[in-house]
Design a protein around this motif. Sequence first.
Motif, mmCIF file in Angstrom:
data_model
loop_
_atom_site.group_PDB
_atom_site.id
_atom_site.type_symbol
_atom_site.label_atom_id
_atom_site.label_comp_id
_atom_site.label_asym_id
_atom_site.label_seq_id
_atom_site.Cartn_x
_atom_site.Cartn_y
_atom_site.Cartn_z
ATOM 1 N N ALA A 278 0.838 -1.198 0.000
ATOM 2 C CA ALA A 278 0.000 0.000 0.000
ATOM 3 C C ALA A 278 0.874 1.250 0.000
ATOM 4 N N ASN A 279 1.964 1.213 0.752
ATOM 5 C CA ASN A 279 2.901 2.342 0.755
ATOM 6 C C ASN A 279 3.583 2.505 -0.607
ATOM 7 N N ASP A 280 3.847 1.383 -1.286
ATOM 8 C CA ASP A 280 4.419 1.461 -2.632
ATOM 9 C C ASP A 280 3.469 2.177 -3.584
ATOM 10 N N VAL A 281 2.186 1.848 -3.488
ATOM 11 C CA VAL A 281 1.188 2.518 -4.339
ATOM 12 C C VAL A 281 1.126 4.004 -3.998
ATOM 13 N N SER A 282 1.211 4.319 -2.702
ATOM 14 C CA SER A 282 1.213 5.717 -2.286
ATOM 15 C C SER A 282 2.421 6.462 -2.864
ATOM 16 N N SER A 283 3.584 5.806 -2.867
ATOM 17 C CA SER A 283 4.784 6.430 -3.434
ATOM 18 C C SER A 283 4.618 6.668 -4.927
ATOM 19 N N LEU A 284 3.985 5.729 -5.609
ATOM 20 C CA LEU A 284 3.721 5.917 -7.035
ATOM 21 C C LEU A 284 2.829 7.122 -7.268
ATOM 22 N N ARG A 285 1.774 7.224 -6.484
ATOM 23 C CA ARG A 285 0.854 8.359 -6.645
ATOM 24 C C ARG A 285 1.565 9.685 -6.393
ATOM 25 N N GLU A 286 2.417 9.729 -5.371
ATOM 26 C CA GLU A 286 3.146 10.963 -5.080
ATOM 27 C C GLU A 286 4.105 11.319 -6.214
ATOM 28 N N ALA B 27 -6.277 -2.753 6.640
ATOM 29 C CA ALA B 27 -5.322 -2.983 5.560
ATOM 30 C C ALA B 27 -6.041 -3.068 4.222
ATOM 31 N N TYR B 28 -7.176 -3.729 4.216
ATOM 32 C CA TYR B 28 -8.008 -3.881 3.022
ATOM 33 C C TYR B 28 -8.423 -2.503 2.496
ATOM 34 N N ALA B 29 -8.928 -1.658 3.398
ATOM 35 C CA ALA B 29 -9.390 -0.326 3.006
ATOM 36 C C ALA B 29 -8.229 0.568 2.579
ATOM 37 N N LEU B 30 -7.103 0.467 3.296
ATOM 38 C CA LEU B 30 -5.951 1.297 2.963
ATOM 39 C C LEU B 30 -5.449 1.003 1.556
ATOM 40 N N MET B 31 -5.345 -0.273 1.208
ATOM 41 C CA MET B 31 -4.865 -0.646 -0.119
ATOM 42 C C MET B 31 -5.782 -0.090 -1.200
ATOM 43 N N PHE B 32 -7.090 -0.273 -1.032
ATOM 44 C CA PHE B 32 -7.994 0.206 -2.074
ATOM 45 C C PHE B 32 -7.982 1.729 -2.163
ATOM 46 N N ARG B 33 -7.883 2.403 -1.023
ATOM 47 C CA ARG B 33 -7.849 3.863 -1.045
ATOM 48 C C ARG B 33 -6.653 4.370 -1.848
ATOM 49 N N GLN B 34 -5.495 3.739 -1.662
ATOM 50 C CA GLN B 34 -4.305 4.162 -2.400
ATOM 51 C C GLN B 34 -4.468 3.891 -3.897
ATOM 52 N N LEU B 35 -5.056 2.751 -4.238
ATOM 53 C CA LEU B 35 -5.269 2.447 -5.646
ATOM 54 C C LEU B 35 -6.263 3.412 -6.282
ATOM 55 N N ALA B 36 -7.331 3.726 -5.553
ATOM 56 C CA ALA B 36 -8.328 4.660 -6.082
ATOM 57 C C ALA B 36 -7.724 6.046 -6.275
ATOM 58 N N GLN B 37 -6.854 6.467 -5.364
ATOM 59 C CA GLN B 37 -6.215 7.774 -5.495
ATOM 60 C C GLN B 37 -5.243 7.799 -6.673
ATOM 61 N N THR B 38 -4.589 6.672 -6.943
ATOM 62 C CA THR B 38 -3.715 6.596 -8.113
ATOM 63 C C THR B 38 -4.539 6.676 -9.396
ATOM 64 N N ALA B 39 -5.670 5.983 -9.410
ATOM 65 C CA ALA B 39 -6.569 6.078 -10.563
ATOM 66 C C ALA B 39 -7.055 7.514 -10.735
ATOM 67 N N ARG B 40 -7.268 8.197 -9.625
ATOM 68 C CA ARG B 40 -7.693 9.596 -9.691
ATOM 69 C C ARG B 40 -6.592 10.467 -10.308
ATOM 70 N N ALA B 41 -5.341 10.181 -9.985
ATOM 71 C CA ALA B 41 -4.233 10.938 -10.570
ATOM 72 C C ALA B 41 -4.201 10.752 -12.088
#
Length: 532
Positions: A321-329, A412-426
């Motif tokens: 999930a942190n990896d996805v967050s780093s990608l979004r940033e 953990a389930y919610a955190l992962m999806f939130r990061q993925l949804a935010q990346t899709a938003r980017a």
Amino acid sequence: MIPNITQGDRMAGLMIYLAGPGRANEHEEPHLVAGDSALMAWHDDNELNRDAALDIANALDRAKQFFETEVDGGHVFHCSLSLAAEEGQLSDERWRAIADDFMKEMDFTEDGGKAPARWVAVRHGLSKNGNDHIHIVASMVRDDGTKWNAWKSKYKAQQAARTLEKKYGLNALGTIRAERGFTPAEQSRAIRQGLPEVERHSLARKVRVCAAASTDEAEFVRRARQEGMLVRPRYAAGRSDVVTGYSVAERPQKGERAVWFGGNSLGRDLALPKLRSAWESTPESATAAVAEWNAAARNRRPVRPGRETLQPSAELWSKYANDVSSLREKLASTPHDDHVAWAQAARETSAAFGAWSKRIEPTPGPLADAARELAKSAQLRRYPARPAVSLPSARGATMIILAAMSKSDRAAYALMFRQLAQTARAIHDMHKATDDLRRVRGLSAAVQAASKAVEASATAHTLRAQPMSMETLRQQHPEASEETLKARLLVERSRGGSPLPPVLTRPDQAQLQEAQSRTEETHRQNSPGIER
């Protein structure tokens, strides 16, 4: 606006079909909206029937019959001009202007200094997918017996469509990205078998998921077979140890034959050279990959099972999930014209949504739709010859979602999806900044629907985190004061739980007796008793 060109030799048959009910009774009120001046002088916009269709076909064929001009592949030019369903419908007058301009651009009229060719434009309501469209039918024999030049006609039609999109304010079809289409035969097969989507789409999603979840080529082959796909390699000429491509197919139903698709026909990002650019490559990994390809070709068991058979640890949910967050940033500072970087991010995010779809959707639903919308952003018409973009990777998210068969911690389930949804938003915001309105609308609707699907499934597919207590905090932070622990307790409870599953311990007998005593005492104090 999407042009689709075919060539044939049956003018009467085509006109009768366009004036008829259609394959699924989708043709409503077929009528002419445009045509060359000679034909429009004899025919108006009344609803067409079989007799009118035959009259028009004879008029279109007159030059060919008179001059007896033969055209290789047939003299009948057929092109449909279609709008996306979200663009709504145009008036007959607007379609007439578009058809006139299109035929000028395609050099069927006298405007190019040549003899004109006869043509008509037929409109008969929306397609089964809700697309407003017209059909243009023309003779490829001009009125002086010369042939219309069909060289690069599909390319010319695409260029003409781009010009008309600007002139008439229509949604521009992207010149940077393009999704692979499917054929009417594929659609008919899906309808006949009662499938929710064409096999090309289901296979593309599975291949993209398996590729993202794998660290090397051999693992990809094993994962593809594990997902139930039939897999076969394409070898270099005269070799059995050099694989240059691959094909996959869904397992056919009884009485049906398998339909094979090459990686490049599934998606521009799924050709084997594109997939290999994201995997580690060593002599050992190349040898292992050939062994797995050969096993797949001979329908034998995998040679050396690996990561795909393992259950990842719970801690990896937080890490990935942190990896996805780093990608979004990182995407926040990535230029919008760095198409390779955005395509890479879209491909990995699409794969994660595809894995989530497999995890919770019995049949392809909102998550599969979101994966497909993101996949459209992952496919470039042309890939520049330069090294892969250096971006944080979201590939681990696909792997852990695909592998997590047991229930997971809710946070953990919610955190992962939130990061993925935010990346899709980017990715959505990138398309918005570049005025790609079709991708903007598609992504917005798809991710919203996917979010609702995940939220609805969260209770069934996750474990709720145990509430934090003061006693637990005292054990975790023995040096902290009571005031600090109370403040931390408020923070922890406001988070809804840790993103990692709690450590489960079995209480001793003394704790159980103490808890039971407190419960009985509370019950006696709150009970009003019985009046006698």
